[in-house]
Structures are given as structure tokens and as C-alpha cells.
Design a protein around this motif. Sequence first.
Motif, PDB file in Angstrom:
ATOM      1  N   ARG A  58      -3.659  13.727   5.367  1.00 33.37           N
ATOM      2  CA  ARG A  58      -4.840  13.056   5.390  1.00 33.37           C
ATOM      3  C   ARG A  58      -5.293  12.206   4.334  1.00 33.37           C
ATOM      4  N   GLY A  59      -5.082  13.008   3.178  1.00 39.00           N
ATOM      5  CA  GLY A  59      -5.395  12.139   1.920  1.00 39.00           C
ATOM      6  C   GLY A  59      -4.305  10.806   1.585  1.00 39.00           C
ATOM      7  N   ARG A  60      -3.067  11.123   1.720  1.00 40.13           N
ATOM      8  CA  ARG A  60      -2.198  10.020   1.825  1.00 40.13           C
ATOM      9  C   ARG A  60      -2.571   9.079   2.660  1.00 40.13           C
ATOM     10  N   ALA A  61      -2.840   9.210   3.714  1.00 43.30           N
ATOM     11  CA  ALA A  61      -3.326   8.152   4.676  1.00 43.30           C
ATOM     12  C   ALA A  61      -4.381   7.239   4.239  1.00 43.30           C
TER      13      ALA A  61
ATOM     14  N   VAL B 181      -3.289   5.110   1.338  1.00 39.77           N
ATOM     15  CA  VAL B 181      -2.482   4.050   1.917  1.00 39.77           C
ATOM     16  C   VAL B 181      -3.594   3.009   2.585  1.00 39.77           C
ATOM     17  N   TRP B 182      -4.370   3.648   3.260  1.00 39.81           N
ATOM     18  CA  TRP B 182      -5.404   2.387   4.055  1.00 39.81           C
ATOM     19  C   TRP B 182      -6.077   1.638   2.910  1.00 39.81           C
ATOM     20  N   GLU B 183      -6.960   2.507   2.086  1.00 41.83           N
ATOM     21  CA  GLU B 183      -7.438   1.603   0.885  1.00 41.83           C
ATOM     22  C   GLU B 183      -6.820   0.708   0.384  1.00 41.83           C
ATOM     23  N   GLN B 184      -5.553   0.990  -0.066  1.00 36.46           N
ATOM     24  CA  GLN B 184      -4.658  -0.092  -0.737  1.00 36.46           C
ATOM     25  C   GLN B 184      -4.126  -1.155   0.091  1.00 36.46           C
ATOM     26  N   MET B 185      -3.679  -0.911   1.364  1.00 34.68           N
ATOM     27  CA  MET B 185      -3.401  -2.005   2.168  1.00 34.68           C
ATOM     28  C   MET B 185      -4.475  -2.627   2.778  1.00 34.68           C
TER      29      MET B 185
ATOM     30  N   GLY C   5       0.591  -1.241  -0.020  1.00 35.33           N
ATOM     31  CA  GLY C   5      -0.045   0.037  -0.074  1.00 35.33           C
ATOM     32  C   GLY C   5       0.829   1.225  -0.043  1.00 35.33           C
ATOM     33  N   TRP C   6       1.825   0.949   0.821  1.00 33.43           N
ATOM     34  CA  TRP C   6       2.855   2.408   0.863  1.00 33.43           C
ATOM     35  C   TRP C   6       3.449   2.376  -0.341  1.00 33.43           C
TER      36      TRP C   6
END
Length: 203
Positions: free
Chosen positions: A42-45, A48-52, A27-28
Amino acid sequence: MTHPKIEVVKSALHRIEPVLRTAITSGWEDWRGSKLSHWRRRGRANYVWEQMAHYAAVALEGVPGVSVVVKHESYHFLVDGTVAFRLKKSDGGGLTRNYPTQEALAFHDPQLPLTGVAAQQRVEVTYCLNPNETDIADILVVGRAGGAILWTYSLIDNDSVSSLPAAQPDAPLQPMPAVKSTGLVRLKGRKTNDDKAGESGES
């Protein structure tokens, strides 16, 4: 439900640790390759959350004893009907910062029911970034009681346990599936400044 016990959690999660490491680092890496560096934290997190979460859900589908519950636009992973965990971003000590929704409060309070997630132990699997927020510094399993952290242990440094007087060593980890190197480095006691966000995003 009782407060999470590290021995029970470690035993349940041990066999899927490589999957969790791969999902989070993938995800990262997706974020790093996205060319969206102008996005705020916030957008970055959230990205990454959606992907991981997606990678973890796909990899764990069909694994005996593991199920995925999608509720309130969040993923809850159940292992052996005993341990429930969710993937999050945290500071260097393992603390996440969610808006105090009923869902977030219930997850960390053993006295509050969490509909659809019938597990005796609830923990978070978090990633924390280095001080410059250029790479993942650690991946932690975190046991909490409300706003207090009871204990943490690292999925990168297998001998690292915090907030416990003594810890029994684990058996050696199974080899991790191939994934692009992210230069993961254990930086103990280092924290970053995080924006607050909702259930699926920053912290």
C-alpha cells in the motif's frame, strides 16, 4: 453521462500517450531508486501514485485542451472537455480496488454526478505489475461500468484491445520521450494479489 466509448477515449488520449507512459514509468523508477523496499504494498502504491500524478500534472500543464482538477486529494485529468481520467494501479486485467467512497463510486457510475469533473467519458489509466512485482508489466486504459470492466487497451502494446468484438487499428504512436528503460513486458492474463487501499493508493 454515458458509459465510456473506446473510440472517443482513444481519439482524445492519443496525443498525450507518451506523456502518460513517461509519467508512470518515471514514478515507478523513483520507487525503485528510493531504497524503501521494506514498505508494504500500500505504501509503495501510494508513493508511485504521488510521483506519477505529479509528473503527469507538470507535463500536461499548458497543453491545449488539457486541464488538471485536484479534488478530494486526487487528480482528475480532463481532455477536450470530453474525457476525464485518473491514474491508478490495477491488477493484470485492469481492475482497481478502492475503498467504496462516494468519490470512487461516482467516478464509475454514469448516473452519479462528479462535481468539478464535467466530462462525458470517465476512464482510468492504470499500471499493473509483473507476477513478482518487480517491474511494470503493462499500462492500460480501462473503461468501466460500475464494478464491471467494459474494455481495456494497452499503451504499450498498441494492438491490444480486450472486451471488444473488433477494434480499429490506431495510427502509429509518436516517439516516446527519453526515459530510463524498465523492461516493460506485456503479460496477458496475469494478475497479482493487491492490498485494498484508499483513493490515491493501492489499486
